[in-house]
Design a protein around this motif. Structure first.
Motif, PDB file in Angstrom:
ATOM      1  N   ARG A 299       0.850  -1.487   0.018  1.00 21.11           N
ATOM      2  CA  ARG A 299      -0.001  -0.021  -0.080  1.00 21.11           C
ATOM      3  C   ARG A 299       0.788   1.205   0.311  1.00 21.11           C
ATOM      4  O   ARG A 299       0.736   2.257  -0.700  1.00 21.11           O
ATOM      5  CB  ARG A 299      -1.014   0.012   1.282  1.00 21.11           C
ATOM      6  N   LEU A 302       2.124   1.545  -3.731  1.00 23.86           N
ATOM      7  CA  LEU A 302       0.957   2.334  -4.317  1.00 23.86           C
ATOM      8  C   LEU A 302       0.587   4.057  -4.482  1.00 23.86           C
ATOM      9  O   LEU A 302       0.631   4.603  -5.192  1.00 23.86           O
ATOM     10  CB  LEU A 302      -0.170   1.089  -4.233  1.00 23.86           C
ATOM     11  N   ARG A 303       0.859   4.394  -2.504  1.00 23.93           N
ATOM     12  CA  ARG A 303       0.791   6.000  -2.523  1.00 23.93           C
ATOM     13  C   ARG A 303       1.998   6.819  -3.441  1.00 23.93           C
ATOM     14  O   ARG A 303       1.835   7.996  -3.966  1.00 23.93           O
ATOM     15  CB  ARG A 303       1.046   5.868  -1.082  1.00 23.93           C
ATOM     16  N   LYS A 306       1.627   7.076  -6.696  1.00 20.08           N
ATOM     17  CA  LYS A 306       0.866   8.078  -7.623  1.00 20.08           C
ATOM     18  C   LYS A 306       1.244   8.953  -6.665  1.00 20.08           C
ATOM     19  O   LYS A 306       0.952   9.825  -7.832  1.00 20.08           O
ATOM     20  CB  LYS A 306      -0.971   7.419  -6.287  1.00 20.08           C
ATOM     21  N   ALA A 307       1.702   9.120  -5.878  1.00 23.09           N
ATOM     22  CA  ALA A 307       2.268  11.033  -5.697  1.00 23.09           C
ATOM     23  C   ALA A 307       3.023  10.898  -6.860  1.00 23.09           C
ATOM     24  O   ALA A 307       3.470  12.234  -7.507  1.00 23.09           O
ATOM     25  CB  ALA A 307       3.361  10.572  -4.325  1.00 23.09           C
ATOM     26  N   LEU A 309       3.238   9.931 -10.050  1.00 26.86           N
ATOM     27  CA  LEU A 309       2.040  10.361 -11.240  1.00 26.86           C
ATOM     28  C   LEU A 309       1.870  11.984 -11.009  1.00 26.86           C
ATOM     29  O   LEU A 309       1.615  12.243 -12.179  1.00 26.86           O
ATOM     30  CB  LEU A 309       0.939   9.011 -11.029  1.00 26.86           C
ATOM     31  N   ARG A 310       1.189  12.117 -10.492  1.00 24.99           N
ATOM     32  CA  ARG A 310       1.018  13.608 -10.122  1.00 24.99           C
ATOM     33  C   ARG A 310       1.692  15.122  -9.690  1.00 24.99           C
ATOM     34  O   ARG A 310       1.724  15.154 -10.923  1.00 24.99           O
ATOM     35  CB  ARG A 310       0.527  13.489  -8.438  1.00 24.99           C
ATOM     36  N   GLN A 313       2.522  14.721 -13.578  1.00 19.16           N
ATOM     37  CA  GLN A 313       1.172  15.586 -14.700  1.00 19.16           C
ATOM     38  C   GLN A 313       1.372  16.755 -14.205  1.00 19.16           C
ATOM     39  O   GLN A 313       0.741  17.319 -15.296  1.00 19.16           O
ATOM     40  CB  GLN A 313       0.202  14.935 -13.908  1.00 19.16           C
TER      41      GLN A 313
END
Length: 317
Positions: A299, A302-303, A306-307, A309-310, A313
């Motif tokens: 987990r 995964l966090r 995600k961070a 990827l943000r 972007q």
């Protein structure tokens, strides 16, 4: 719960425990090797008595004593069956083994067929008691079980052997019917001759050589039949039987291992079983805890992904 009810319950538990302990002691006695050896000796004595009865002068002189000895042996065998029925839990489980059914029928028939009208039947049944040695000796029982297992497989071999016999019988009748009518005059006579040949009993001197004077190539017929019939077909018989003997041995070994494991489990005290259960629970809890740790780590990864990827972007914007 009243005192009387509690007292009755305790009595029932104690009675059941005593019965279980008695059955266990009887089973240990019945399964003991000395008991098995004693039954084997009784079977041999029964065989000697049956053999003595075939001599008229011995039977006339000792017929009464032989009859008494036979009845004593019958009741000893009956006692053995009763003890084995007592140790079976439940009792009808005794009849789950085909060998136990065979023993029961042989012994029970000695009590059923009584009287002058059944003298011949009783003598035959006394001879059949010798077959109880098969159920007593494990090695003999394995061999017989293997032979019974070969019956379905032997059907195809018997069909092949029948075709072989029929083909060679027709050919032999056509070739040698006029030369040797005693051996090859008809189809059934030729089949009987081929059975003699396949057993290798006087096939050369008694069957083949008399034909060579008038049919010099007769040896080809006999040699080909012996090679195919005796050395090929009969070796198939032996191969199937040996294979099934090995299978029966493996099954018996698995049963013995399972029985030894059950005995070891029964010997363990309740405290040992409780400790084993506790160890299994702790092991399960440890595995569950390690899984939770791995899940939490996944987990977190995964966090972080995600961070990242943000941020990518936002930078692209």
């Amino acid at each position: 719960m009243s005192l009387q009810t509690r007292h009755d319950t305790e009595l029932d538990i104690n009675t059941e425990g005593n019965h279980t302990g008695l059955k266990a002691r009887i089973k240990a006695f019945v399964d003991h090797r000395y008991f098995m050896a004693t039954i084997m000796v009784l079977i041999l004595i029964n065989a000697i008595i049956v053999g003595i009865e075939t001599y008229p002068h011995m039977y006339d002189a000792y017929g009464q004593w032989l009859h008494v000895a036979d009845r004593v042996l019958l009741w000893l065998f009956t006692l053995e069956i009763i003890l084995r029925l007592i140790t079976a839990i439940p009792t009808w489980h005794y009849f789950k083994d085909p060998w136990n059914i065979f023993d029961f029928l042989i012994v029970a028939s000695g009590h059923l067929f009584v009287g002058a009208h059944f003298v011949t039947v009783l003598r035959i049944l006394r001879v059949l008691r010798l077959l109880r040695a098969i159920s007593i000796i494990p090695s003999l029982r394995r061999i017989v079980n293997a032979l019974l297992m070969t019956i379905p497989a032997l059907g195809n071999i018997m069909l092949l052997l029948s075709l072989l016999f029929y083909i060679f019988a027709v050919i032999g009748t056509m070739l040698f019917g006029d030369i040797a009518p005693d051996h090859f005059g008809s189809l059934h006579a030729t089949l009987l001759t081929l059975f003699q040949v396949v057993t290798l009993e006087s096939w050369a001197s008694g069957v083949m050589r008399p034909l060579l004077d008038q049919s010099p190539f007769a040896w080809m017929y006999f040699v080909s039949f012996i090679l195919v019939g005796t050395f090929v077909i009969f070796n198939l018989f032996v191969g199937v039987i040996v294979s099934n003997v090995e299978k029966v041995d493996e099954l018996e070994e698995e049963k013995e291992k399972a029985a030894r494991k059950a005995v070891e489990i029964n010997k363990q005290s309740p405290g040992d079983l409780t400790e084993q259960k506790q160890e299994m629970r702790e092991k399960g809890q440890n595995e569950e805890a390690s899984l939770n740790v791995e899940i939490n780590a996944l987990r977190e990864e995964l966090r972080e992904i995600k961070a990242l990827l943000r941020e990518q972007q936002r930078g692209s914007k």
